[in-house]
Design a protein around this motif. Sequence first.
Motif, PDB file in Angstrom:
ATOM      1  N   LEU A 133       0.824  -1.216   0.000  1.00 47.75           N
ATOM      2  CA  LEU A 133       0.000   0.000   0.000  1.00 47.75           C
ATOM      3  C   LEU A 133       0.855   1.260   0.000  1.00 47.75           C
ATOM      4  N   ASN A 134       1.928   1.229   0.775  1.00 44.19           N
ATOM      5  CA  ASN A 134       2.771   2.428   0.845  1.00 44.19           C
ATOM      6  C   ASN A 134       3.537   2.670  -0.456  1.00 44.19           C
ATOM      7  N   GLU A 135       3.646   1.633  -1.297  1.00 43.40           N
ATOM      8  CA  GLU A 135       4.305   1.793  -2.606  1.00 43.40           C
ATOM      9  C   GLU A 135       3.310   2.170  -3.705  1.00 43.40           C
ATOM     10  N   THR A 136       2.035   2.286  -3.363  1.00 45.96           N
ATOM     11  CA  THR A 136       0.986   2.534  -4.361  1.00 45.96           C
ATOM     12  C   THR A 136       0.483   3.968  -4.238  1.00 45.96           C
ATOM     13  N   THR A 137       0.284   4.639  -5.370  1.00 50.04           N
ATOM     14  CA  THR A 137      -0.215   6.026  -5.302  1.00 50.04           C
ATOM     15  C   THR A 137      -1.692   6.033  -4.911  1.00 50.04           C
ATOM     16  N   GLN A 138      -2.147   7.189  -4.453  1.00 49.87           N
ATOM     17  CA  GLN A 138      -3.559   7.328  -4.066  1.00 49.87           C
ATOM     18  C   GLN A 138      -4.470   7.063  -5.273  1.00 49.87           C
ATOM     19  N   GLU A 139      -4.064   7.526  -6.443  1.00 45.00           N
ATOM     20  CA  GLU A 139      -4.878   7.342  -7.648  1.00 45.00           C
ATOM     21  C   GLU A 139      -4.996   5.862  -7.986  1.00 45.00           C
ATOM     22  N   GLU A 140      -3.865   5.166  -7.933  1.00 48.04           N
ATOM     23  CA  GLU A 140      -3.865   3.740  -8.254  1.00 48.04           C
ATOM     24  C   GLU A 140      -4.670   2.949  -7.211  1.00 48.04           C
ATOM     25  N   LEU A 141      -4.540   3.343  -5.945  1.00 51.27           N
ATOM     26  CA  LEU A 141      -5.297   2.673  -4.879  1.00 51.27           C
ATOM     27  C   LEU A 141      -6.798   2.849  -5.107  1.00 51.27           C
ATOM     28  N   TYR A 142      -7.183   4.049  -5.536  1.00 47.80           N
ATOM     29  CA  TYR A 142      -8.606   4.307  -5.833  1.00 47.80           C
ATOM     30  C   TYR A 142      -9.070   3.391  -6.971  1.00 47.80           C
ATOM     31  N   GLU A 143      -8.267   3.291  -8.019  1.00 49.57           N
ATOM     32  CA  GLU A 143      -8.644   2.466  -9.173  1.00 49.57           C
ATOM     33  C   GLU A 143      -8.836   1.002  -8.756  1.00 49.57           C
ATOM     34  N   GLN A 144      -7.887   0.483  -7.973  1.00 45.17           N
ATOM     35  CA  GLN A 144      -7.992  -0.920  -7.545  1.00 45.17           C
ATOM     36  C   GLN A 144      -9.207  -1.137  -6.638  1.00 45.17           C
ATOM     37  N   SER A 145      -9.460  -0.169  -5.762  1.00 47.46           N
ATOM     38  CA  SER A 145     -10.524  -0.338  -4.772  1.00 47.46           C
ATOM     39  C   SER A 145     -11.901  -0.192  -5.398  1.00 47.46           C
ATOM     40  N   LYS A 146     -12.025   0.685  -6.392  1.00 49.57           N
ATOM     41  CA  LYS A 146     -13.348   0.902  -6.978  1.00 49.57           C
ATOM     42  C   LYS A 146     -13.847  -0.333  -7.725  1.00 49.57           C
ATOM     43  N   GLU A 147     -12.916  -1.128  -8.238  1.00 53.57           N
ATOM     44  CA  GLU A 147     -13.318  -2.397  -8.871  1.00 53.57           C
ATOM     45  C   GLU A 147     -14.054  -3.281  -7.864  1.00 53.57           C
ATOM     46  N   ARG A 148     -13.498  -3.341  -6.647  1.00 56.07           N
ATOM     47  CA  ARG A 148     -14.111  -4.194  -5.619  1.00 56.07           C
ATOM     48  C   ARG A 148     -15.444  -3.617  -5.152  1.00 56.07           C
ATOM     49  N   LEU A 149     -15.505  -2.285  -5.045  1.00 53.88           N
ATOM     50  CA  LEU A 149     -16.765  -1.668  -4.625  1.00 53.88           C
ATOM     51  C   LEU A 149     -17.858  -1.954  -5.664  1.00 53.88           C
ATOM     52  N   GLU A 150     -17.518  -1.801  -6.942  1.00 53.89           N
ATOM     53  CA  GLU A 150     -18.506  -2.064  -7.998  1.00 53.89           C
ATOM     54  C   GLU A 150     -18.916  -3.540  -7.989  1.00 53.89           C
ATOM     55  N   GLU A 151     -17.950  -4.395  -7.712  1.00 54.96           N
ATOM     56  CA  GLU A 151     -18.241  -5.838  -7.649  1.00 54.96           C
ATOM     57  C   GLU A 151     -19.270  -6.130  -6.549  1.00 54.96           C
ATOM     58  N   VAL A 152     -19.058  -5.568  -5.351  1.00 53.47           N
ATOM     59  CA  VAL A 152     -19.981  -5.904  -4.249  1.00 53.47           C
ATOM     60  C   VAL A 152     -21.353  -5.276  -4.471  1.00 53.47           C
ATOM     61  N   MET A 153     -21.396  -4.131  -5.157  1.00 51.74           N
ATOM     62  CA  MET A 153     -22.707  -3.552  -5.479  1.00 51.74           C
ATOM     63  C   MET A 153     -23.485  -4.491  -6.401  1.00 51.74           C
ATOM     64  N   ARG A 154     -22.791  -5.049  -7.382  1.00 50.18           N
ATOM     65  CA  ARG A 154     -23.463  -5.993  -8.299  1.00 50.18           C
ATOM     66  C   ARG A 154     -23.917  -7.247  -7.555  1.00 50.18           C
ATOM     67  N   LEU A 155     -23.221  -7.567  -6.454  1.00 52.97           N
ATOM     68  CA  LEU A 155     -23.586  -8.750  -5.650  1.00 52.97           C
ATOM     69  C   LEU A 155     -24.679  -8.421  -4.627  1.00 52.97           C
ATOM     70  N   GLY A 156     -25.211  -7.192  -4.679  1.00 56.66           N
ATOM     71  CA  GLY A 156     -26.377  -6.874  -3.858  1.00 56.66           C
ATOM     72  C   GLY A 156     -26.097  -6.102  -2.590  1.00 56.66           C
ATOM     73  N   THR A 157     -24.891  -5.570  -2.438  1.00 55.43           N
ATOM     74  CA  THR A 157     -24.591  -4.775  -1.243  1.00 55.43           C
ATOM     75  C   THR A 157     -24.952  -3.313  -1.509  1.00 55.43           C
ATOM     76  N   GLY A 158     -25.702  -2.714  -0.581  1.00 55.56           N
ATOM     77  CA  GLY A 158     -26.157  -1.330  -0.758  1.00 55.56           C
ATOM     78  C   GLY A 158     -25.649  -0.382   0.311  1.00 55.56           C
ATOM     79  N   ALA A 159     -24.882  -0.899   1.257  1.00 55.12           N
ATOM     80  CA  ALA A 159     -24.249  -0.055   2.283  1.00 55.12           C
ATOM     81  C   ALA A 159     -23.030  -0.815   2.778  1.00 55.12           C
ATOM     82  N   VAL A 160     -21.935  -0.097   2.974  1.00 55.30           N
ATOM     83  CA  VAL A 160     -20.700  -0.801   3.310  1.00 55.30           C
ATOM     84  C   VAL A 160     -19.829   0.053   4.235  1.00 55.30           C
ATOM     85  N   GLU A 161     -19.192  -0.592   5.171  1.00 51.82           N
ATOM     86  CA  GLU A 161     -18.187   0.065   5.999  1.00 51.82           C
ATOM     87  C   GLU A 161     -16.826  -0.343   5.445  1.00 51.82           C
TER      88      GLU A 161
END
Length: 412
Positions: free
Chosen positions: A117-145
């Motif tokens: 994580l410390n070797e990854t830029t904020q932009e790249e971290l956002y890109e990687q994380s948004k894939e997972r967020l979109e994935e869980v939304m498609r799996l029916g999650t509507g609120a997440v911590e």
Amino acid sequence: MTTLIINIKELLQVRESNILKVSGSEMAVLPTIKNAYLVIKDNLIAEFGPMKNIPQTTFDKTIDATGKMILPTWCDSHTHIVYAGNREQEFVDRINGLSYEEIANRGGGILNSAQKLNETTQEELYEQSKERLEEVMRLGTGAVEIKSGYGLTVDGELKMLRVIKKLAQHYPIAIKATFLGAHAFPLAYKDNHQGYINLLINEIIPQIAKEDLAQYIDVFCETGYFTVAETEQIIEAGIGFGLKPKIHVNQFNSIGGIQSGVKFDALSVDHLEVMKTEDILALKNTNTMPVALPSCSYFLSIPYTPAREMIAAGLPLALATDYNPGSTPSGNMNFVVATACIKMKMTPEEAINAATINGAYAMDLSTTHGSITVDKKANFIITKPIPSYNQLPYAFGTNLIDQVFIEGKVIA
Ligand code: NIG
Ligand code: FE
């Protein structure tokens, strides 16, 4: 924009607005309406009831749900979906005989993710994380911590929390942020634990408050990680800056973390794979929601949270994924619900309650999420045609989701 959904085979989890969580024997009851209609207006649930009472007005759009069921979207109150890279190699190492603990002791585990994580830029971290967020939304999650905790440096932790904030700004799903700087001691502070705690308390927490980057504070209270006394010190500092505790406790050992959580009125205590009778008793008649993470038990082959004993004692229980690169590389709440039924012997009604209204409570969201209630967010799943809702956990490997609505809009 108004939408009328007709011929819903069964509308699940219909609740009055005063129900914020369900506990003990209440968990066995899942209120439903058979052959129902549902009206949504913009991003909210406007009305629902049996088909015979269908309103005689006009709507912008009508959907026929014949054979299908509708339930509120899943409320996943415990994830670490902002992370860099993966830990596939440790997965293979575990197959070949190393334990999760042995891998961590070799400098792998959380510290491995922190280095990436410390070797990854904020932009790249956002890109990687948004894939997972979109994935869980498609799996029916509507609120997440979502938690921080893979930075373990001032910059790394703030980077994670800024990514979470940006996700919250760009996606319709409700997102709550938790500061988990106390996830592990970084190598630089291996022999100076108080030094790291001082860094969390004196530098990071005030900056988080200044930028309004989190609502909650978490600590991994566990043998080899943070002691009960250290946990209390960190939680107290967080509370001083307006952060409510939600803590990792009793994953491998019962060392008194639950009692600390209750003492500081934690919103939730999570994991709970190892529970003594006194731990269960400590949670009785408190505001603290116990949260089980069965996908973590599955992936690490560790015990499952003793749901039956806890529910028999009158406790509420929530279910969440724990989506993270080390112990649970899955954000699938459908699998969580099925695994809770199969391995923890929760009934489908209990598991659905735990994954919706009680999950919403564990994020302070049960006034807006977690049930089909007038004026709550129009966040719901339309299933494929199914014979009964028991099919959801029964057909554990089948995707039974037809469409997911979040804030009144279909997720592609
Ligand atoms: O909730 N238990 C602590 N934290 C995570 C896993 C951390 C990791 O292995 O990356 C959890 O299981
Ligand atoms: Fe976790």
